[in-house]
Design an enzyme around this catalytic site. Structure first.
Site, PDB file in Angstrom:
ATOM      1  CG  ASN A 193       0.416   6.978   4.851  1.00 30.24           C
ATOM      2  OD1 ASN A 193      -0.633   7.541   4.547  1.00 30.24           O
ATOM      3  ND2 ASN A 193       1.044   7.210   5.994  1.00 30.24           N
ATOM      4  NE  ARG A 231      -2.115   1.166   3.764  1.00 29.24           N
ATOM      5  CZ  ARG A 231      -1.893   2.306   4.431  1.00 29.24           C
ATOM      6  NH1 ARG A 231      -0.774   2.484   5.104  1.00 29.24           N
ATOM      7  NH2 ARG A 231      -2.779   3.265   4.437  1.00 29.24           N
TER       8      ARG A 231
HETATM    9  C1  HEM Z   1      -0.312   5.494  10.498  1.00 29.98           C
HETATM   10  C2  HEM Z   1      -3.215   2.622   7.922  1.00 29.98           C
HETATM   11  C3  HEM Z   1      -0.164  -1.073   8.535  1.00 29.98           C
HETATM   12  C4  HEM Z   1       2.249   1.571  11.760  1.00 29.98           C
HETATM   13  C5  HEM Z   1      -1.309   5.059   9.665  1.00 29.98           C
HETATM   14  C6  HEM Z   1      -2.298   5.896   9.047  1.00 29.98           C
HETATM   15  C7  HEM Z   1      -3.129   5.092   8.354  1.00 29.98           C
HETATM   16  C8  HEM Z   1      -2.653   3.727   8.496  1.00 29.98           C
HETATM   17  C9  HEM Z   1      -4.355   5.505   7.539  1.00 29.98           C
HETATM   18  C10 HEM Z   1      -2.364   7.433   9.106  1.00 29.98           C
HETATM   19  C11 HEM Z   1      -1.349   7.939   8.087  1.00 29.98           C
HETATM   20  C12 HEM Z   1      -1.324   9.417   7.775  1.00 29.98           C
HETATM   21  O1  HEM Z   1      -2.297  10.151   7.872  1.00 29.98           O
HETATM   22  O2  HEM Z   1      -0.237   9.891   7.336  1.00 29.98           O
HETATM   23  C13 HEM Z   1      -2.633   1.372   7.854  1.00 29.98           C
HETATM   24  C14 HEM Z   1      -3.140   0.257   7.076  1.00 29.98           C
HETATM   25  C15 HEM Z   1      -2.266  -0.780   7.246  1.00 29.98           C
HETATM   26  C16 HEM Z   1      -1.216  -0.305   8.128  1.00 29.98           C
HETATM   27  C17 HEM Z   1      -4.428   0.289   6.241  1.00 29.98           C
HETATM   28  C18 HEM Z   1      -2.262  -2.179   6.686  1.00 29.98           C
HETATM   29  C19 HEM Z   1      -3.013  -2.598   5.691  1.00 29.98           C
HETATM   30  C20 HEM Z   1       0.713  -0.697   9.519  1.00 29.98           C
HETATM   31  C21 HEM Z   1       1.660  -1.593  10.139  1.00 29.98           C
HETATM   32  C22 HEM Z   1       2.332  -0.858  11.055  1.00 29.98           C
HETATM   33  C23 HEM Z   1       1.815   0.507  11.005  1.00 29.98           C
HETATM   34  C24 HEM Z   1       1.849  -3.071   9.821  1.00 29.98           C
HETATM   35  C25 HEM Z   1       3.424  -1.411  11.917  1.00 29.98           C
HETATM   36  C26 HEM Z   1       4.425  -0.733  12.386  1.00 29.98           C
HETATM   37  C27 HEM Z   1       1.759   2.866  11.685  1.00 29.98           C
HETATM   38  C28 HEM Z   1       2.265   3.962  12.489  1.00 29.98           C
HETATM   39  C29 HEM Z   1       1.535   5.094  12.136  1.00 29.98           C
HETATM   40  C30 HEM Z   1       0.583   4.669  11.109  1.00 29.98           C
HETATM   41  C31 HEM Z   1       3.379   3.877  13.518  1.00 29.98           C
HETATM   42  C32 HEM Z   1       1.681   6.493  12.751  1.00 29.98           C
HETATM   43  C33 HEM Z   1       0.828   6.510  14.001  1.00 29.98           C
HETATM   44  C34 HEM Z   1       1.092   7.737  14.894  1.00 29.98           C
HETATM   45  O3  HEM Z   1       0.706   8.851  14.531  1.00 29.98           O
HETATM   46  O4  HEM Z   1       1.684   7.551  15.974  1.00 29.98           O
HETATM   47  N1  HEM Z   1      -1.537   3.753   9.309  1.00 29.98           N
HETATM   48  N2  HEM Z   1      -1.472   0.993   8.479  1.00 29.98           N
HETATM   49  N3  HEM Z   1       0.831   0.555  10.066  1.00 29.98           N
HETATM   50  N4  HEM Z   1       0.749   3.318  10.881  1.00 29.98           N
HETATM   51 FE1  HEM Z   1      -0.383   2.143   9.716  1.00 29.98          FE
END
Ligand code: HEM
Length: 343
Positions: A222, A220
């Protein structure tokens, strides 16, 4: 007064032609946007998406930067004891990916039962090691891996029907802290993201990840914006980069186009075959607006997305103070060619 953001050199052609432009519409909203990996995406500037590990003209720079970050701050890496087998699994999976994608320069050869020879021509680095034996590799496997690939890596353990971020080497975090998050569950980690709870995005992603099968990698994207070609915008270094969000509002137009970067992460989601852990591979690409504006469909689309993005999402991404100017800048820089004077 703030110090000048790090590194402002011109964009080399491959950084533009392989840029994974993330917007498929003029409106951006969160979604569980996963798709099978290893499918090439043709863009108006070139292509991306052939492989999980990608080497570009920033290879040596980024590896040097990672080494410096790790030297200065050991909390950027961790392997909880139960994740040691997953770390070996991650190393082998990524070395295979490198050897497959770059057969001219990356070589992985089986030399006996569980024994491997690795040669990286670009770094002139070679090792013979036994799978699972740190002494033979001369390094912790996840750390060694982080010296070979530009990608950041997190490893998630699956237990009690949940996923936990229990290992990783993350040196280029976009406004979060790996040291703070390590050991937390996937659902806890996404707690601060606005909207997604109501929309069910994260719970759907969680269910999807728990069902992920080996040898079926997904990916994906971001995105956010970053000021300067600065990869490490972790929480830990906020005092260094945070004030740039204020500073950028006062620079002239040429400086604005040079400094403001669209930051895109290509994230791969891979079930590791031996340990059963999930490997989360994060690759960060940065492209200054002045380079983005040279690709007409990107210029117009990004301008629309930045202008339309709801305030809560812009605020969470940390771009609320300058996203309107970024949109205006793109709208008024049709056919922009960075001139020698701009540099
Ligand atoms: C932030 C979705 C997998 C760690 C985010 C955000 C979304 C999201 C929508 C907000 C991003 C932004 O506005 O810039 C997803 C989806 C995933 C996925 C749909 C899998 C299909 C993961 C995985 C990790 C992860 C596997 C493992 C480390 C994070 C972290 C943030 C984040 C650390 C920032 C959170 C904060 O503000 O502290 N993710 N994510 N994500 N994601 Fe994921």
């Amino acid at each position: 007064m703030t110090t000048a953001p790090v590194r402002r050199e011109t964009t080399t052609p491959d950084l533009l032609s392989a840029f994974p432009f993330p917007f498929v519409d003029d409106i951006y909203r969160y979604s569980t946007n996963v798709e099978p990996a290893n499918q090439q995406v043709i863009t108006p500037a070139g292509q991306w998406g052939d492989s999980v590990a990608v080497i570009d003209s920033e290879y040596r720079n980024e590896l040097a930067e990672r080494a410096a970050v790790l030297d200065a701050d050991p909390t950027r890496r961790a392997v909880l004891p139960h994740m040691r087998p997953a770390a070996w699994d991650a190393l082998m999976t990524m070395l295979r990916e490198l050897a497959h994608a770059y057969p001219d320069t990356m070589h992985l050869t089986s030399v006996g039962h569980d024994e491997w020879h690795w040669r990286n021509d670009l770094l002139d680095d070679e090792r013979t090691f036994r799978y699972g034996e740190e002494a033979s590799l001369g390094d912790d496997p996840l750390h060694y891996l982080s010296t070979q690939v530009q990608e950041d890596i997190a490893l998630l353990d699956q237990r009690d029907d949940q996923l936990f971020v229990d290992a990783g080497v993350i040196t280029f975090a976009a406004d979060w802290s790996f040291g703070f998050d390590v050991g937390m569950s996937f659902l806890e980690i996404h707690g601060p993201v606005p909207r997604v709870r109501k929309m069910g995005v994260i719970t759907r992603a969680h269910e999807f990840l728990k069902r992920l099968q080996p040898h079926e990698p997904y990916r994906r994207t971001n995105w956010t914006m970053t000021i300067g070609r600065r990869l490490d915008v972790s929480t830990e270094r906020y005092p260094e980069w945070g004030p740039d969000r204020e500073m950028i509002q006062h620079v002239d137009d040429a400086e604005f186009g040079r400094l403001v970067h669209l930051r895109v992460e290509v994230q791969h989601l891979i079930r590791l075959p031996d340990s059963g852990a999930i490997m989360f591979v994060i690759r960060t690409y940065l492209l200054p607006l002045e380079a983005l504006a040279t690709v007409e469909p990107w210029r117009t689309r990004a301008a629309e997305v930045f202008a339309e993005l709801p305030d809560d999402m812009a605020d969470y991404k940390g771009i609320i103070k300058y996203r309107t100017r970024a949109s205006e800048w793109l709208r008024t820089h049709a056919g922009h060619q960075p001139s020698a004077d701009d540099n």
